[in-house]
Each structure stands twice: as structure tokens, then as C-alpha cells.
Scaffold this motif. Structure first.
Motif, PDB file in Angstrom:
ATOM      1  N   ASN A 291       0.828  -1.210   0.000  1.00 38.14           N
ATOM      2  CA  ASN A 291       0.000   0.000   0.000  1.00 38.14           C
ATOM      3  C   ASN A 291       0.860   1.257   0.000  1.00 38.14           C
ATOM      4  O   ASN A 291       2.030   1.228   0.392  1.00 38.14           O
ATOM      5  CB  ASN A 291      -0.882   0.056   1.260  1.00 38.14           C
TER       6      ASN A 291
ATOM      7  N   ARG B  96      -4.104  -5.200   2.454  1.00 39.26           N
ATOM      8  CA  ARG B  96      -3.806  -4.778   1.083  1.00 39.26           C
ATOM      9  C   ARG B  96      -5.060  -4.170   0.451  1.00 39.26           C
ATOM     10  O   ARG B  96      -6.112  -4.806   0.392  1.00 39.26           O
ATOM     11  CB  ARG B  96      -3.312  -5.972   0.278  1.00 39.26           C
TER      12      ARG B  96
ATOM     13  N   PRO C 255      -3.567  -2.242  -4.637  1.00 39.05           N
ATOM     14  CA  PRO C 255      -2.697  -1.462  -5.518  1.00 39.05           C
ATOM     15  C   PRO C 255      -2.072  -2.347  -6.591  1.00 39.05           C
ATOM     16  O   PRO C 255      -2.053  -3.576  -6.475  1.00 39.05           O
ATOM     17  CB  PRO C 255      -1.632  -0.909  -4.563  1.00 39.05           C
ATOM     18  N   SER C 256      -1.539  -1.705  -7.615  1.00 39.90           N
ATOM     19  CA  SER C 256      -0.949  -2.460  -8.726  1.00 39.90           C
ATOM     20  C   SER C 256       0.378  -3.098  -8.346  1.00 39.90           C
ATOM     21  O   SER C 256       0.756  -4.146  -8.870  1.00 39.90           O
ATOM     22  CB  SER C 256      -0.749  -1.545  -9.939  1.00 39.90           C
ATOM     23  N   ARG C 257       1.109  -2.466  -7.420  1.00 36.10           N
ATOM     24  CA  ARG C 257       2.393  -3.030  -7.024  1.00 36.10           C
ATOM     25  C   ARG C 257       2.196  -4.133  -5.993  1.00 36.10           C
ATOM     26  O   ARG C 257       1.226  -4.140  -5.250  1.00 36.10           O
ATOM     27  CB  ARG C 257       3.311  -1.943  -6.469  1.00 36.10           C
ATOM     28  N   PHE C 258       3.141  -5.058  -5.951  1.00 35.13           N
ATOM     29  CA  PHE C 258       3.042  -6.206  -5.062  1.00 35.13           C
ATOM     30  C   PHE C 258       4.081  -6.100  -3.958  1.00 35.13           C
ATOM     31  O   PHE C 258       5.131  -5.464  -4.135  1.00 35.13           O
ATOM     32  CB  PHE C 258       3.248  -7.502  -5.851  1.00 35.13           C
TER      33      PHE C 258
END
Length: 283
Positions: free
Chosen positions: A47, A117, A154-157
């Protein structure tokens, strides 16, 4: 997708990094009492650092997601379980839909942070989802039966499985600089502040931490007009023992401030529990 609240412990609230910059209209910053732990929890699950999470005071939170979620717990290290199976703090955890995530009582420290998340997606008030217990702004304190909406992931992991961080310290040392009204106190008062420990009293919360210890004698006895207050201020009421202002402190106050704890050390103060001692070190 929601996170169902089954139990809250002594106090659980939604917090992000607060409402900075609004003191001029009488609105305090609020936000996580231990902002560094909130930031870490959010980073672990991918996040943004300002995403809303749950601040848990002295454990006891039990929640159940309606869908699979990814979470992380930071701050005061609580015993943690998912459907009865033990799990680790400061780590990325997967909680299946319908599973109970349960927090025990921390052996040290006071406040823990549960990030999900996607974040806790309650409605923001003045740009923040934080609960301010002094003013009443923001969402209500959590109650059993509440259903917290979870935002889109979110798009990132997440890029790490576990964060190797130290837990709260048993001995709390807070760096303090002389405050704007240090000249209202005797030289002996400043020496007393840093020469002996103070005990955190049960009369402490997100607004401030009342301390018991050496009395700080004033050199001036007149009344002080109300003036602006900041997080970390050590305000001294007539009884002579200081109160350390935390996240939900008032924006003004009429008692002199003998010193201000460095912003970097406020998070350590937020983890001190009643009965614990704190030491001040002047810089």
C-alpha cells in the motif's frame, strides 16, 4: 469486500497519517500514534504509506474477511493466529475468506497496526480516514459487528516476506529540546526533567500521556494565554508533573510547555504503557 469486526479489545480505531496543516482552523493532525509502524505495515502489503489501517490498543482484535486478503501486523508484537494457527508479526500474511484473524495481548508495547492490502476504505473526513478521539472527527471507534470496506488492491506487489525490525523497547528514552516556555521554569526544573524517570499513568490515551515523577517548579506564576501546541509537547499543569501530547492532542493550550520531544521519538512514546518508565534526554 469487507473486514468483519468480531472483537476490538480495549480500543481499536481506523488511522492513516492524519490531517496535517489544519491547526489554523482548529483541526488537529490526529493519525497513527506510532506513524513509523503504520508506514511499515502498509509497505509490507504494497500500500501507499498513508493508506488507512487499524490501530489496536493492547491487543484483543478479532476480524474476519469476506474474501481472501493480504495483511501485515506491526508495532507492539501481539500473539497472532489465523483460524487458530500461529502467524508472525512484521510479515506478509494471507488470510482466507471466512478465517478469523485474532490478536492476543502484547508482552511489550501498547499499539499494534493491522494493514490490509487495499486499505480500510471508509469515507474520509477533511482528507483523512483517521479517528480523532478528542474532536470526534473521522469514523467511529470500532465495535463488534462493524463491517469495514476494503479498497481495491494497488498495482504493485509486496517485495519482502518479513521485515527484520526491533520491537518496542523496555526502557524508553525520549530526546527532548527546551520548549517555548522553558524560561517559565526554574533551572532546577529542567535538571529534574532529565535526571529522574517518569512513570506513565493510567490516565493516558491517544490525546496525551500523563506522567508521574519529579515536580517541575515554575519561576513565573501568572496565567499564560492559550497558544499553539504540537505533537510531542511537554505541557506542565499547576500540579507540576508533565503531560506529553500525542496524536489527538488539542491544537491550543494554556499551560507552559517546558520541552518538546523530537518527532522521531514520539512513536516510542506511543508504545509506552501504563506503569512503564520513560527517561528524557536533553539535546
Amino acid at each position: 469486500m469487507t473486514l468483519e469486526v468480531l472483537a476490538t479489545g480495549p480500543l481499536a480505531t481506523v488511522q492513516d497519517l492524519g490531517r496535517p496543516g489544519l491547526a489554523g482552523i482548529g483541526v488537529g493532525t490526529s493519525g497513527a500514534a506510532d506513524a513509523s509502524s503504520l508506514r511499515l505495515a502498509n509497505r509490507l502489503v504494497g500500500n501507499d504509506e498513508n493508506t488507512a489501517a487499524i490501530e489496536v490498543t493492547f491487543g484483543g482484535l478479532v476480524v474476519r474477511p469476506t474474501r481472501d486478503v493480504t495483511v501485515a501486523l506491526t508495532g507492539a508484537p501481539c500473539p497472532l493466529s489465523v483460524d487458530g494457527r500461529g502467524a508472525a508479526a512484521n510479515a506478509v500474511l494471507r488470510v482466507p475468506a471466512g478465517a478469523e484473524l485474532r490478536l492476543g495481548v502484547p508482552a511489550i508495547g501498547l499499539r499494534s497496526y493491522l494493514a490490509v492490502r487495499g486499505g480500510i476504505d471508509v469515507a474520509p473526513v477533511l482528507g483523512s480516514r483517521s479517528t480523532d478521539v478528542l474532536s470526534g472527527l473521522g469514523p467511529d471507534q470500532l465495535r463488534p459487528g462493524a463491517a469495514l470496506p476494503i479498497g481495491a488492491p494497488p498495482s504493485r506487489f509486496p517485495v519482502v516476506d518479513i521485515a527484520p525490525v526491533a520491537g518496542p523497547a523496555e526502557e524508553v528514552v525520549l530526546r527532548v529540546q527546551p520548549g517555548p516556555r522553558a524560561d517559565w521554569f526554574t533551572d532546577e526544573a529542567l535538571e529534574s526533567l532529565v535526571s529522574a524517570p517518569y512513570e506513565v499513568t493510567p490516565e493516558s490515551n491517544r490525546v496525551g500521556m500523563r506522567l508521574d515523577g519529579p515536580v517541575l517548579e515554575r519561576s513565573r506564576t501568572e496565567e499564560l494565554p492559550s497558544e499553539g501546541m504540537v505533537t510531542g509537547a511537554l505541557q506542565v499543569p499547576p500540579l507540576g508533573t508533565p503531560t506529553l501530547f500525542l496524536a489527538d492532542h488539542p491544537v491550543t493550550g494554556g499551560y507552559p510547555v517546558i520541552g518538546v520531544v523530537l518527532a522521531a521519538d514520539v512513536a516510542k512514546a506511543a508504545q509506552a504503557r501504563p506503569g512503564q518508565h520513560v527517561h528524557f534526554r536533553c539535546i
